[in-house]
Design a protein around this motif. Sequence first.
Motif, mmCIF file in Angstrom:
data_model
loop_
_atom_site.group_PDB
_atom_site.id
_atom_site.type_symbol
_atom_site.label_atom_id
_atom_site.label_comp_id
_atom_site.label_asym_id
_atom_site.label_seq_id
_atom_site.Cartn_x
_atom_site.Cartn_y
_atom_site.Cartn_z
ATOM 1 N N MET A 1 0.643 -1.589 0.274
ATOM 2 C CA MET A 1 -0.390 0.138 0.125
ATOM 3 C C MET A 1 0.624 1.179 -0.216
ATOM 4 N N LYS A 2 1.746 1.011 0.715
ATOM 5 C CA LYS A 2 2.706 2.447 0.582
ATOM 6 C C LYS A 2 3.648 2.974 -0.586
ATOM 7 N N LEU A 3 4.165 1.747 -1.252
ATOM 8 C CA LEU A 3 4.652 1.821 -2.644
ATOM 9 C C LEU A 3 3.201 2.407 -3.425
ATOM 10 N N THR A 4 2.370 2.147 -3.096
ATOM 11 C CA THR A 4 1.410 2.544 -4.524
ATOM 12 C C THR A 4 1.123 3.745 -4.623
ATOM 13 N N ILE A 5 1.192 4.727 -2.707
ATOM 14 C CA ILE A 5 0.982 5.567 -2.247
ATOM 15 C C ILE A 5 1.983 6.955 -2.820
ATOM 16 N N VAL A 6 3.748 5.824 -2.688
ATOM 17 C CA VAL A 6 4.049 6.834 -3.091
ATOM 18 C C VAL A 6 5.347 6.769 -4.549
ATOM 19 N N THR A 7 4.134 6.080 -5.630
ATOM 20 C CA THR A 7 4.354 5.408 -7.095
ATOM 21 C C THR A 7 3.412 7.008 -7.070
ATOM 22 N N GLY A 8 2.340 7.018 -5.995
ATOM 23 C CA GLY A 8 0.881 8.163 -7.023
ATOM 24 C C GLY A 8 1.600 9.241 -6.404
ATOM 25 N N LEU A 9 2.216 9.701 -5.611
ATOM 26 C CA LEU A 9 2.853 10.842 -5.497
ATOM 27 C C LEU A 9 3.760 11.393 -6.401
ATOM 28 N N THR A 10 4.230 10.767 -6.351
ATOM 29 C CA THR A 10 5.849 10.634 -7.669
ATOM 30 C C THR A 10 5.267 11.443 -8.812
ATOM 31 N N ALA A 11 4.581 10.722 -9.097
ATOM 32 C CA ALA A 11 3.471 10.737 -10.770
ATOM 33 C C ALA A 11 2.915 12.256 -10.731
ATOM 34 N N LEU A 12 2.371 12.643 -9.671
ATOM 35 C CA LEU A 12 1.993 13.948 -9.018
ATOM 36 C C LEU A 12 3.033 14.700 -9.071
ATOM 37 N N ALA A 13 4.019 14.516 -8.603
ATOM 38 C CA ALA A 13 5.153 15.894 -8.566
ATOM 39 C C ALA A 13 5.785 16.124 -9.737
ATOM 40 N N VAL A 41 0.408 7.907 -17.445
ATOM 41 C CA VAL A 41 0.744 6.855 -17.242
ATOM 42 C C VAL A 41 1.261 6.222 -16.022
ATOM 43 N N MET A 42 2.038 6.970 -15.915
ATOM 44 C CA MET A 42 2.415 6.470 -13.826
ATOM 45 C C MET A 42 1.353 6.227 -12.868
ATOM 46 N N LEU A 43 0.343 7.622 -13.221
ATOM 47 C CA LEU A 43 -1.419 7.755 -12.435
ATOM 48 C C LEU A 43 -1.739 6.056 -11.990
ATOM 49 N N PRO A 44 -2.380 5.998 -13.244
ATOM 50 C CA PRO A 44 -3.144 4.586 -13.033
ATOM 51 C C PRO A 44 -2.219 3.328 -12.364
ATOM 52 N N LEU A 45 -1.275 2.995 -13.315
ATOM 53 C CA LEU A 45 -0.580 2.074 -13.035
ATOM 54 C C LEU A 45 0.151 1.907 -11.229
ATOM 55 N N ALA A 46 0.276 3.282 -10.800
ATOM 56 C CA ALA A 46 0.101 3.721 -9.656
ATOM 57 C C ALA A 46 -1.000 3.447 -8.314
ATOM 58 N N PHE A 47 -1.957 3.985 -8.743
ATOM 59 C CA PHE A 47 -3.023 3.284 -7.791
ATOM 60 C C PHE A 47 -3.919 2.093 -8.523
ATOM 61 N N PHE A 48 -3.617 1.017 -9.777
ATOM 62 C CA PHE A 48 -3.995 -0.172 -9.803
ATOM 63 C C PHE A 48 -3.171 -0.748 -10.045
ATOM 64 N N PRO A 49 -2.128 -1.143 -9.048
ATOM 65 C CA PRO A 49 -1.004 -2.439 -9.562
ATOM 66 C C PRO A 49 -1.156 -3.485 -10.575
ATOM 67 N N PHE A 50 -2.449 -3.847 -10.331
ATOM 68 C CA PHE A 50 -2.850 -5.237 -11.113
ATOM 69 C C PHE A 50 -2.089 -5.260 -11.897
ATOM 70 N N ILE A 51 -2.479 -4.146 -12.664
ATOM 71 C CA ILE A 51 -3.003 -4.138 -14.560
ATOM 72 C C ILE A 51 -1.518 -5.008 -15.015
ATOM 73 N N VAL A 65 6.369 -6.441 -11.636
ATOM 74 C CA VAL A 65 7.541 -5.326 -11.908
ATOM 75 C C VAL A 65 8.582 -5.202 -12.357
ATOM 76 N N SER A 66 8.993 -6.532 -12.672
ATOM 77 C CA SER A 66 10.178 -6.545 -13.817
ATOM 78 C C SER A 66 9.473 -6.410 -15.023
ATOM 79 N N LEU A 67 8.010 -6.498 -15.679
ATOM 80 C CA LEU A 67 7.530 -5.510 -16.279
ATOM 81 C C LEU A 67 8.214 -4.027 -16.536
ATOM 82 N N VAL A 68 7.420 -3.615 -15.385
ATOM 83 C CA VAL A 68 8.042 -2.067 -14.854
ATOM 84 C C VAL A 68 9.288 -2.126 -15.062
ATOM 85 N N LEU A 69 10.323 -2.359 -14.477
ATOM 86 C CA LEU A 69 12.168 -2.413 -14.962
ATOM 87 C C LEU A 69 12.428 -2.250 -16.412
ATOM 88 N N PHE A 70 11.991 -3.048 -17.149
ATOM 89 C CA PHE A 70 12.131 -3.200 -18.067
ATOM 90 C C PHE A 70 12.217 -2.385 -19.163
#
Length: 133
Positions: A1-13, A41-51, A65-70
């Motif tokens: 859950m924390k990673l979702t929030i951090v990723t979303g905030l990073t995308a907004l920043a 693109v990061m915003l929806p992926l941050a809040f819906f990681p199952f995508i 995670v491997s897909l995102v890193l690649f």
Amino acid sequence: MKLTIVTGLTALAVLAFMVELLRRRQLQEKYAILWLVVSVVMLPLAFFPFITDRTAKLLGIASGVSLVLFLGIVFLLLVTVHLSWEVSRLEEETRTLAEDLALLRSELGRPRPQDEIPHEAVSAQETAFDDQR
């Protein structure tokens, strides 16, 4: 859950920062569009990681995670290649402009700026430089 929030905030920043750079005209639109697309693109992926997990499974990749890193590495590689191309183009343009300026000065018979310094001033500068050593 924390990673979702951090990723979303990073995308907004990133989104806010790019808009601010555009507003101040410190970033060209062609580069800003790229980073705006990344943050959107990061915003929806941050809040819906199952995508990313579902997309990874469809592509036969072990995890989202491997897909995102690649994709991140490929994206950064493409940005680096593009910026290298831009630098090469600008260096060539600078060289051409310098050559054109030299030709124009020679046609006009105007001396270069360093040629305009009187000989006495140059001697005084050399003496002062020798004294400092």
